[in-house]
Motif scaffolding. Structure first.
Motif, PDB file in Angstrom:
ATOM      1  N   PRO A 256       0.852  -1.114   0.072  1.00 34.80           N
ATOM      2  CA  PRO A 256      -0.020   0.046   0.122  1.00 34.80           C
ATOM      3  C   PRO A 256       0.825   1.202   0.286  1.00 34.80           C
ATOM      4  CG  PRO A 256       0.187  -0.928   2.104  1.00 34.80           C
ATOM      5  CD  PRO A 256       0.835  -1.838   1.320  1.00 34.80           C
ATOM      6  N   PHE A 257       0.583   2.267  -0.631  1.00 33.75           N
ATOM      7  CA  PHE A 257       1.145   3.337  -0.590  1.00 33.75           C
ATOM      8  C   PHE A 257       0.599   4.604  -1.245  1.00 33.75           C
ATOM      9  CE2 PHE A 257       1.723   4.682  -5.089  1.00 33.75           C
ATOM     10  CZ  PHE A 257       1.728   3.457  -5.655  1.00 33.75           C
ATOM     11  N   GLY A 258       0.809   5.894  -0.955  1.00 37.04           N
ATOM     12  CA  GLY A 258       0.235   7.203  -1.432  1.00 37.04           C
ATOM     13  C   GLY A 258       1.413   8.023  -1.824  1.00 37.04           C
ATOM     14  N   CYS A 259       1.683   8.942  -0.950  1.00 36.75           N
ATOM     15  CA  CYS A 259       2.622   9.958  -1.242  1.00 36.75           C
ATOM     16  C   CYS A 259       3.980   9.664  -1.424  1.00 36.75           C
ATOM     17  CB  CYS A 259       2.529  11.025  -0.020  1.00 36.75           C
ATOM     18  SG  CYS A 259       3.214  10.418   1.375  1.00 36.75           S
ATOM     19  N   ARG A 260       4.457   8.440  -0.892  1.00 35.34           N
ATOM     20  CA  ARG A 260       5.965   8.063  -0.838  1.00 35.34           C
ATOM     21  C   ARG A 260       6.891   8.946  -0.380  1.00 35.34           C
ATOM     22  NH1 ARG A 260       5.280   3.810  -4.646  1.00 35.34           N
ATOM     23  NH2 ARG A 260       7.454   3.365  -4.436  1.00 35.34           N
ATOM     24  N   MET A 261       6.308   9.932   0.505  1.00 34.88           N
ATOM     25  CA  MET A 261       7.325  10.859   1.019  1.00 34.88           C
ATOM     26  C   MET A 261       7.266  11.086   2.501  1.00 34.88           C
ATOM     27  SD  MET A 261       5.755  14.325  -0.594  1.00 34.88           S
ATOM     28  CE  MET A 261       6.908  15.340   0.263  1.00 34.88           C
ATOM     29  N   GLY A 262       6.232  10.287   3.165  1.00 29.38           N
ATOM     30  CA  GLY A 262       6.366  10.052   4.701  1.00 29.38           C
ATOM     31  C   GLY A 262       5.183  11.018   5.275  1.00 29.38           C
ATOM     32  N   ILE A 263       4.219  11.670   4.486  1.00 27.22           N
ATOM     33  CA  ILE A 263       3.391  12.474   4.977  1.00 27.22           C
ATOM     34  C   ILE A 263       1.833  12.118   5.008  1.00 27.22           C
ATOM     35  CG2 ILE A 263       4.351  14.778   4.537  1.00 27.22           C
ATOM     36  CD1 ILE A 263       2.498  15.100   1.729  1.00 27.22           C
ATOM     37  N   CYS A 264       1.484  11.117   4.445  1.00 26.58           N
ATOM     38  CA  CYS A 264      -0.210  10.560   4.174  1.00 26.58           C
ATOM     39  C   CYS A 264      -0.344   9.430   4.971  1.00 26.58           C
ATOM     40  CB  CYS A 264      -0.197  10.447   2.635  1.00 26.58           C
ATOM     41  SG  CYS A 264       0.379   8.776   2.189  1.00 26.58           S
ATOM     42  N   GLN A 265       0.511   8.451   5.458  1.00 23.84           N
ATOM     43  CA  GLN A 265       0.174   7.318   6.237  1.00 23.84           C
ATOM     44  C   GLN A 265      -0.625   6.217   5.556  1.00 23.84           C
ATOM     45  OE1 GLN A 265       1.698   8.031   9.207  1.00 23.84           O
ATOM     46  NE2 GLN A 265       1.824  10.434   8.462  1.00 23.84           N
ATOM     47  N   SER A 266      -0.500   6.424   4.321  1.00 27.18           N
ATOM     48  CA  SER A 266      -1.204   5.263   3.434  1.00 27.18           C
ATOM     49  C   SER A 266      -0.477   4.005   3.475  1.00 27.18           C
ATOM     50  CB  SER A 266      -1.346   5.786   1.906  1.00 27.18           C
ATOM     51  OG  SER A 266      -2.092   6.907   1.743  1.00 27.18           O
ATOM     52  N   CYS A 267       0.801   4.071   3.950  1.00 23.19           N
ATOM     53  CA  CYS A 267       1.844   2.949   3.662  1.00 23.19           C
ATOM     54  C   CYS A 267       2.274   2.159   5.015  1.00 23.19           C
ATOM     55  CB  CYS A 267       3.051   3.347   3.170  1.00 23.19           C
ATOM     56  SG  CYS A 267       4.004   4.413   4.228  1.00 23.19           S
ATOM     57  N   VAL A 268       1.201   2.612   6.074  1.00 23.37           N
ATOM     58  CA  VAL A 268       1.562   2.219   7.306  1.00 23.37           C
ATOM     59  C   VAL A 268       1.264   0.506   7.588  1.00 23.37           C
ATOM     60  CG1 VAL A 268       0.904   2.295   9.759  1.00 23.37           C
ATOM     61  CG2 VAL A 268       1.262   4.483   8.303  1.00 23.37           C
TER      62      VAL A 268
ATOM     63  N   ILE B  46       4.633   0.964  11.245  1.00 26.98           N
ATOM     64  CA  ILE B  46       5.692   1.904  10.448  1.00 26.98           C
ATOM     65  C   ILE B  46       5.316   2.358   9.330  1.00 26.98           C
ATOM     66  CG2 ILE B  46       7.658   0.885  12.051  1.00 26.98           C
ATOM     67  CD1 ILE B  46       8.002  -0.641   9.104  1.00 26.98           C
ATOM     68  N   GLN B  47       6.186   3.448   8.555  1.00 31.63           N
ATOM     69  CA  GLN B  47       5.587   4.053   7.468  1.00 31.63           C
ATOM     70  C   GLN B  47       6.771   3.519   6.510  1.00 31.63           C
ATOM     71  OE1 GLN B  47       5.689   8.166   9.271  1.00 31.63           O
ATOM     72  NE2 GLN B  47       4.761   8.450   7.399  1.00 31.63           N
ATOM     73  N   THR B  48       6.191   2.458   5.367  1.00 31.86           N
ATOM     74  CA  THR B  48       7.261   1.839   4.850  1.00 31.86           C
ATOM     75  C   THR B  48       7.948   2.897   4.016  1.00 31.86           C
ATOM     76  OG1 THR B  48       5.807   1.220   3.051  1.00 31.86           O
ATOM     77  CG2 THR B  48       6.023  -0.381   4.858  1.00 31.86           C
ATOM     78  N   CYS B  49       7.454   3.924   3.529  1.00 31.94           N
ATOM     79  CA  CYS B  49       7.882   4.852   2.596  1.00 31.94           C
ATOM     80  C   CYS B  49       9.034   5.276   3.035  1.00 31.94           C
ATOM     81  CB  CYS B  49       7.029   5.649   1.642  1.00 31.94           C
ATOM     82  SG  CYS B  49       6.550   6.986   2.840  1.00 31.94           S
ATOM     83  N   VAL B  50       9.510   5.691   4.423  1.00 33.63           N
ATOM     84  CA  VAL B  50      10.593   6.461   4.842  1.00 33.63           C
ATOM     85  C   VAL B  50      11.202   5.472   5.844  1.00 33.63           C
ATOM     86  CG1 VAL B  50       9.459   8.485   4.482  1.00 33.63           C
ATOM     87  CG2 VAL B  50       8.940   7.600   6.555  1.00 33.63           C
TER      88      VAL B  50
HETATM   89  S1  FES Z   1       3.070   6.727   1.197  1.00 31.34           S
HETATM   90 FE1  FES Z   1       2.609   8.316   2.325  1.00 31.34          FE
HETATM   91  S2  FES Z   1       3.364   8.081   4.159  1.00 31.34           S
HETATM   92 FE2  FES Z   1       4.260   6.664   3.331  1.00 31.34          FE
END
Ligand code: FES
Lengths: 371, 423
Positions: free
Chosen positions: A321-333, A356-360
């Motif tokens: 799962p992912f969204g912003c890929r920059m640590g701001i949206c929590q989609s990837c938790v 945890i946030q996988t994108c960061v």
């Molecule tokens: S994809 Fe948005 S916080 Fe990880």
């Protein structure tokens, strides 16, 4: 029955033990939606909630200089139908954060049902910040969170005729629960216990083990490794010549379990060895990268300490799962099931039992994600 | 045509932008290192306070036949819903409290008391809006597909009703939030997209049903039975309706103050594709607007009175935004970047003014797409199209002269150009 499922839906994830409480909860939830009645009630009494299991610490009883048994009264929804040898997750509030670890239950199910308490026995590990806190910082009366009993490392039913328990250090904790249950049930089998600890002072439940031996419940061998050295394969063969014919339960440090594993493998009876490994409390400090497992062992990949877990998963062909890929949206938790990861933005480490946030985040040693 | 080169618009070099980014990263690191028991207590107390208010509001409506109790119940419930949606729901779902590792106060499990499902909102808000803040064509919060809020959006006769739509949106804001994720205007071509749309539609329907059942059926009927009075039940229903409207209008106002007052800039797409972390920060700072608040107004707006800080650090705890704002303001002064703020009534009035103005086509408006209160581009400062904008250092004071000074200079030049004509 579709209508019944629909009616019960709001309370579906709650660990209720009676149909009646599920129905009551589901009915009241119609006026508390999107919350459950529990979300209001636990503000009055922390134990009045089955949405997340909770418990109250009744007693912290020292066992040795660096270990203690913690007696907990669970709140609503906790099931005492656990099996000897299982562990529970326990979450303790330290500086605003809930920190989770798993510990073997050292209580016996029948006794737990009678007095509605469970207990765990914890040894303070030098680098284990939570275990030290549990042993010396936890006040009776504190509220803890609980995760339901789990684990396959359990006393079998019916008992095999011949059994061997091989343990080292705090590896005794799941075993003591099994032995206590056998004693309480008056079950008899041919049981050998080989347990090693550094010195007599480090021995947990010494009196109890010796009285079990005196009663003839077990054949006990205690090995004090400071003097006697570690248990060697040759010693084990000497202490328990028919080891290969016994169903064996083993728990302790990795090296000890590996030794046993090799021996059972060589003897051609690997299936009669049941082992429980202790999860490390922290990843190898400062580790960079590692093998990341996504849910099941067939989805694994080795990565360095700069690759995010999101990228790692995608490289391994996992649908992450992912969204912003920059640590701001929590989609990837996702939940970190095992190991330790590092937040690439701040260097902060997260350990198992945390989301945890996988994108960061990147692996700090081997780890397992729940995806 | 909106800002297409962010560093240039801000009169900063790439190195400046990178340095600014590093300073902001430091603020994050400091706050994260300092989070602890005090913050946890803050959110726990907020939850306790909100749920107690809600119970009190519900209890008061038992006596809803009495006019004063009706008002008290509706107001208390409205206030509780505002706190639940803003200081709790909005902030918890941003992951501001995930560090506590508490499964009950976590972005992955929180569901709020609003008709829009949490999962949908996390996508449209946390991801789309916060990543692509104010980027035309990407951030759906620019007008919500309903309002014309910048002259970069082409005028259509439909826009004549701008004020009317905004009034409706404010009253039924929670339904606007619920509908946003569905992107009703969009065509779905693939079967997967269609299936997804139907699933989303079902999810919204279920959530709306649960919410309306609670507020407009279960409670009123319960109260009617309790008091054996149909009138009391009916009054309880209207109290719930009023509470929801109070919440809707207030949330809408707070949220509109975040990106629609004068000075909150819009951006073009090409800009975002190759953006650095520093440029992303800068876009958040230029695209957002604050309003001044004390502790009470701050709390009641979910600390979105610190919208600029919230956009820079969407996942840092809301109770820390006031102290963060002190440091962000200092950075704005250092880099000579505007820090858009004003009193709440003024900021809110500006959003209405823009909405009113933009119901008209551009030819009736004085500003241009490159230089207007609600949108601007780097072109507004350029004497020639080739000129390159960077900050200079004032030789006398040693102070950096960047975007903020340039905006003031522009205003002064215009004023002096106008005044001789008047004389
Ligand atoms: S994809 Fe948005 S916080 Fe990880």
């Amino acid at each position: 029955m579709a209508w019944r499922e629909r009616f019960e839906a709001p309370a579906a994830d709650v660990a209720a033990r009676h149909k009646r409480s599920t129905w009551l909860r589901a009915a009241v939830a119609r006026v508390t939606t999107p919350l459950l009645p529990d979300d209001y009630l636990h503000l009055a009494n922390p134990l009045w909630s089955a949405r997340e299991l909770r418990g109250k610490v009744l007693e912290v009883r020292p066992e040795t200089a660096d270990s203690a048994t913690i007696v907990i009264r669970p709140g609503w929804g906790f099931s005492f139908d656990y099996r000897p040898g299982q562990y529970i997750g326990i979450g303790v509030l330290v500086d605003g954060r809930w920190t989770w670890r798993s510990y073997s239950l050292t209580s016996v199910p029948a006794a737990s049902r009678a007095d509605r308490t469970v207990s765990i026995t914890v040894k303070a590990m030098p680098e284990g910040f939570l275990s030290s806190h549990l042993v010396s910082g936890l006040e009776p009366g504190s509220v803890v969170r609980l995760a339901a009993p789990a684990g396959e490392f359990v006393l079998p039913d019916p008992l095999p005729e011949k059994m061997l328990f091989a343990t080292a250090g705090s590896g005794l904790t799941p075993i003591i629960s099994m032995l206590r249950a056998m004693r309480r049930r008056g079950q008899n089998a041919d049981v050998t216990v080989v347990h090693s600890v550094p010195t007599e002072d480090d021995l947990l439940f010494g009196d109890e083990l010796r009285s079990m031996a005196a009663e003839g419940l077990i054949d006990l061998h205690l090995q004090f490794t400071r003097v006697d050295g570690k248990v060697t394969p040759a010693q084990l063969r000497a202490l328990c010549p028919d080891w290969a014919e016994r169903e064996t339960w083993a728990c302790g440090p990795g090296g000890f379990l590996d030794m046993l594993g090799e021996q059972f493998e060589e003897a051609g009876v690997p299936e009669s060895l049941h082992i429980e490994r202790f999860a490390l409390e922290r990843g190898a400090v400062g580790a960079e990268g590692g093998v990341v497992t996504f849910g099941t062992p067939d989805r694994q990949i080795e990565v360095d300490g700069a690759t995010t877990l999101l990228e790692a998963g995608e490289q391994a062909g996992v649908l992450m799962p992912f969204g912003c890929r920059m640590g701001i949206c929590q989609s990837c938790v996702v939940m970190l099931d095992k190991g330790c990861v590092r937040d690439l933005r701040t260097g902060a480490e997260h350990v198992e039992g945390e989301r945890i946030q996988t994108c960061v985040s990147a692996a700090a040693g081997d780890c397992t994600l729940d995806v | 045509m909106a800002i297409s080169d962010i560093p240039e618009y801000a009169h900063l070099t790439d190195a400046d932008v990178e340095a600014l980014g590093a300073e902001l990263d430091q603020i994050r690191a400091d706050i994260e290192a300092d989070r602890g028991a005090r913050d946890a207590r803050y959110i726990r107390n907020t939850i306790l306070f909100q749920r107690s208010l809600e119970v009190a509001g519900r209890a008061l409506t038992v006596g809803a036949r009495d006019r004063r109790l009706w008002w008290a119940g509706a107001t208390v419930l409205g206030v509780s819903k505002i706190i639940e949606n803003m200081e709790l729901g909005h902030n918890v779902m941003h992951g501001q409290w995930d560090w506590m590792n508490d499964p009950e106060v976590h972005s992955t499990s929180w569901e709020w008391d609003l008709t829009g499902p949490s999962a949908h909102w996390k996508h449209t808000h946390n991801y789309i809006h916060h990543k692509y803040t104010n980027v035309l064509g990407m951030d759906d919060d620019v007008g919500y597909g309903l309002l014309r809020v910048t002259r970069d959006q082409r005028w259509k006769p439909f826009n004549l009703g701008n004020i009317f739509y905004n009034t409706l949106l404010a009253l039924g804001f929670e339904y606007g939030v619920a509908a946003q994720h569905l992107e009703l205007g969009k065509k779905r071509k693939t079967p997967e997209a269609k299936a997804q749309f139907h699933q989303d539609l079902r999810d919204v329907g279920t959530k709306i049903a649960k919410q309306t059942h609670k507020d407009y059926f279960a409670y009123p009927v319960g109260i009617a039975l309790l008091t054996r009075s149909k009138t009391a039940g009916r009054k309880a229903l209207t109290a719930n309706l009023t509470a929801n409207v109070i919440r809707n209008v207030w949330s809408n106002a707070v949220i509109f103050c975040g990106h629609f007052p004068d000075g909150a800039e819009k951006f073009t797409k090409q800009d975002v594709d190759s953006e650095t972390r520093g440029e992303w920060y800068l876009r958040q700072m230029l695209g957002s607007a604050n309003f001044r608040s004390g502790p009470v107004l701050g709390f009641m707006s979910g600390n979105l009175s610190y919208q600029i800080e919230h956009h820079i650090f969407p996942d840092l705890p809301s109770n820390r935004l006031p102290e963060i704002s002190v440091r962000v303001r200092a950075l704005c002064a250092k880099y000579d970047i505007p820090y858009t703020t004003g009193s709440f009534p003024v900021q809110y009035a500006k959003t209405w003014r823009t909405i009113a103005k933009l119901s008209l086509p551009n030819q009736y408006l004085t500003g241009t797409v490159d230089d207007a209160p609600e949108t601007a581009s780097e072109k507004r400062f350029k004497e020639t199209p080739e000129a390159h904008l960077v900050s200079t250092v004032d030789p006398v004071t040693g102070r950096r002269k960047g975007l903020k000074t340039a905006i003031v200079g522009l205003k002064e030049r215009r004023a002096s150009r106008r005044s001789p004509a008047r004389a």
